[in-house]
Design a protein around this motif. Sequence first.
Motif, short mmCIF file in Angstrom:
data_model
loop_
_atom_site.label_atom_id
_atom_site.label_comp_id
_atom_site.label_asym_id
_atom_site.label_seq_id
_atom_site.Cartn_x
_atom_site.Cartn_y
_atom_site.Cartn_z
N GLY A 38 -9.82 95.25 -15.24
CA GLY A 38 -8.58 94.48 -15.40
C GLY A 38 -7.36 95.13 -14.78
O GLY A 38 -6.24 94.90 -15.26
N SER A 39 -7.54 95.94 -13.75
CA SER A 39 -6.44 96.58 -13.03
C SER A 39 -5.51 97.36 -13.95
O SER A 39 -4.32 97.04 -14.09
N PRO A 40 -6.00 98.41 -14.59
CA PRO A 40 -5.16 99.20 -15.51
C PRO A 40 -4.09 99.98 -14.76
O PRO A 40 -4.18 100.19 -13.55
N GLU A 41 -3.11 100.45 -15.52
CA GLU A 41 -2.02 101.22 -14.92
C GLU A 41 -2.49 102.57 -14.41
O GLU A 41 -2.01 103.07 -13.40
N PHE A 42 -3.48 103.16 -15.11
CA PHE A 42 -3.98 104.49 -14.74
C PHE A 42 -5.49 104.49 -14.61
O PHE A 42 -6.19 103.84 -15.40
N LEU A 43 -6.00 105.21 -13.61
CA LEU A 43 -7.41 105.55 -13.51
C LEU A 43 -7.52 107.06 -13.68
O LEU A 43 -6.93 107.81 -12.90
N ILE A 44 -8.25 107.51 -14.70
CA ILE A 44 -8.45 108.94 -14.93
C ILE A 44 -9.93 109.21 -14.69
O ILE A 44 -10.79 108.87 -15.51
N ILE A 45 -10.24 109.80 -13.55
CA ILE A 45 -11.63 109.90 -13.08
C ILE A 45 -12.13 111.34 -13.16
O ILE A 45 -11.56 112.25 -12.56
N GLU A 46 -13.22 111.54 -13.91
CA GLU A 46 -13.89 112.84 -13.94
C GLU A 46 -14.82 112.94 -12.73
O GLU A 46 -15.60 112.02 -12.45
N VAL A 47 -14.75 114.06 -12.03
CA VAL A 47 -15.58 114.29 -10.84
C VAL A 47 -16.43 115.53 -11.07
O VAL A 47 -15.89 116.59 -11.42
N SER A 48 -17.73 115.42 -10.91
CA SER A 48 -18.59 116.59 -11.01
C SER A 48 -18.19 117.61 -9.97
O SER A 48 -17.94 117.26 -8.80
N GLU A 49 -18.15 118.88 -10.38
CA GLU A 49 -17.75 119.92 -9.43
C GLU A 49 -18.86 120.21 -8.42
O GLU A 49 -18.60 120.57 -7.27
N VAL A 50 -20.11 120.06 -8.85
CA VAL A 50 -21.26 120.26 -7.97
C VAL A 50 -22.25 119.15 -8.29
O VAL A 50 -22.48 118.84 -9.45
N GLN A 51 -22.83 118.56 -7.27
CA GLN A 51 -23.78 117.49 -7.52
C GLN A 51 -24.92 117.58 -6.51
O GLN A 51 -24.75 118.05 -5.39
N GLY A 52 -26.09 117.14 -6.95
CA GLY A 52 -27.25 117.15 -6.07
C GLY A 52 -28.30 116.17 -6.55
O GLY A 52 -28.20 115.60 -7.63
N TRP A 53 -29.32 115.99 -5.72
CA TRP A 53 -30.41 115.10 -6.07
C TRP A 53 -31.67 115.58 -5.38
O TRP A 53 -31.64 115.93 -4.19
N LEU A 54 -32.76 115.66 -6.15
CA LEU A 54 -34.04 116.16 -5.62
C LEU A 54 -33.88 117.53 -4.98
O LEU A 54 -34.46 117.82 -3.93
N GLY A 55 -33.08 118.40 -5.62
CA GLY A 55 -32.92 119.76 -5.13
C GLY A 55 -31.98 119.91 -3.94
O GLY A 55 -31.79 121.02 -3.44
N ARG A 56 -31.38 118.81 -3.48
CA ARG A 56 -30.47 118.87 -2.33
C ARG A 56 -29.04 118.81 -2.82
O ARG A 56 -28.65 117.89 -3.53
N VAL A 57 -28.24 119.80 -2.46
CA VAL A 57 -26.84 119.78 -2.84
C VAL A 57 -26.12 118.71 -2.04
O VAL A 57 -26.34 118.54 -0.84
N MET A 58 -25.31 117.93 -2.74
CA MET A 58 -24.46 116.95 -2.07
C MET A 58 -23.17 117.66 -1.70
O MET A 58 -22.17 117.61 -2.43
N ARG A 59 -23.21 118.35 -0.61
CA ARG A 59 -22.11 119.21 -0.21
C ARG A 59 -20.80 118.44 -0.13
O ARG A 59 -20.76 117.29 0.31
N ASP A 60 -19.72 119.10 -0.60
CA ASP A 60 -18.38 118.51 -0.60
C ASP A 60 -18.29 117.27 -1.48
O ASP A 60 -17.52 116.34 -1.20
N HIS A 61 -19.07 117.26 -2.57
CA HIS A 61 -19.07 116.10 -3.46
C HIS A 61 -17.68 115.85 -4.04
O HIS A 61 -17.19 114.72 -4.02
N ALA A 62 -17.04 116.89 -4.58
CA ALA A 62 -15.72 116.71 -5.19
C ALA A 62 -14.70 116.24 -4.15
O ALA A 62 -13.86 115.38 -4.43
N TYR A 63 -14.76 116.81 -2.96
CA TYR A 63 -13.84 116.39 -1.89
C TYR A 63 -14.07 114.93 -1.52
O TYR A 63 -13.12 114.15 -1.39
#
Length: 464
Positions: free
Chosen positions: A155-180
């Motif tokens: 509903g288009s809120p005034e604020f979006l407060i988004i948590e971002v994983s600092e490190v993320q991966g899948w099947l042993g592969r790092v998703m490099r620069d995930h936070a960026y």
Amino acid sequence: MRLGELAEKVSGKLIGDDAEFRGRFTTLGGAREGDVVIRHWIDDKGVKIASEKGVSAIITQYPRGEASELHEVPLILVDRIEVANAFALSWSVKNFAPSSRRVIVTGTNGKSTTTHMITHILRESGRSAYTNTDLRSEFNTLIDPVVSQQISESGSPEFLIIEVSEVQGWLGRVMRDHAYMMASAVEPEMAVITNVAMDHIGLVDSLDDVFREVSGAVRALKEGVAVLNADDPRVREMADINPHARAVFYGSGTEVRYDEGIYCGDELLVSPHELPLRGEHFIQNTLAAVAACRGLRLSLDDIRDGVRTYRPLKRRFSVLMEKPLVIDDFAHNPDGIRSTVRSALKTLKGRLWVVNAIRGSRGEEINLLNAGALAESLKGAGAELIVTASSDLVDRQNTVLENERRAFLGVLEDNGIEYKYIETLRESLKTVLDAASPSDTVLLLGAQGMDPASKVLKEIMGNS
């Protein structure tokens, strides 16, 4: 937008008709007619379900079986599913919450609590806010389109407060620069950084790796404020990595600090007895949330009311029983273990008992580090330690392997820490409740292996 254009934007290859896309980005389970589904993998059964729902297309990295040959639904094949999810996040923000003010929160520890508290303070002050972290579940990975779907329904809120994983991966592969990547997709006016510590062993090999990933959130700021933890030397270094961002600190010696209460400048904002929790990590998270809300120009009265009425997330130094005092904490990495044990020792009643769940199917390295932190924290504390694999309650993905068990227990033995090993969580909790006196303190530590503890305790006490 046509599917061919979408395929280009996510660096993918379109298989099927170049139709028009007029829906949302979503999961297969949440899909409606016209939507685009994003999945790491999909098989022919998934394609048939998508076809029955009338979706516009499926974006996937791994088509299985005959999925790529059915032609019932156009497929967009990508090399990195996180690129598709980042585009979906960006597109959803721009189309469903274009005027929102956006804050991202990341770091190794405390990002969920910080995100949740900022959102609570905003809502208590009468502002509308969406977050991807809540009391029931934490959609914080951003490696699937749940958040994109939720934003489309927010509903288009005034604020979006988004948590971002600092490190993320899948099947042993790092998703490099995930936070960026994810921070860039949100285009925030503020990035809040909690700390830099070792976790996700196998995806990162050193603190330098963690620093690189976490600092991506600061590097992604096109302008705005980086809210940084002054008590973490690696976080302090982030003040100089982006000339477009203004650094604001919280912690010791700063405007927002703890000194027998939460202070903002010379004003006592919240006294110790008004804090929902008094654990070391919780206080750090509270300082981060206060500093962020000050940066968003909220009044001190609004912030004070929000902190006082806040109710913590589950398993954050949560009190499960009073006699004995049973404290449950999601201490899943070395920093979390050290901080939680320190906090428990400060509030200690009677004798200290610790029940620690080994991290299952996470490798030897993180368990060596966790056991080392536990041994260091308990040395000289006179605590009774029980270690468990929680084999009665964990699923296959969290089963403690024999090499992990040996690694964890070996560190304790090398450090001269006495312990009792009990295979099941239920028997571990029953043992400590039978042995502890009403005046003692029981500390429950661990990640997924300790998650069922609250329910098990109720069952034990109900049967006693």
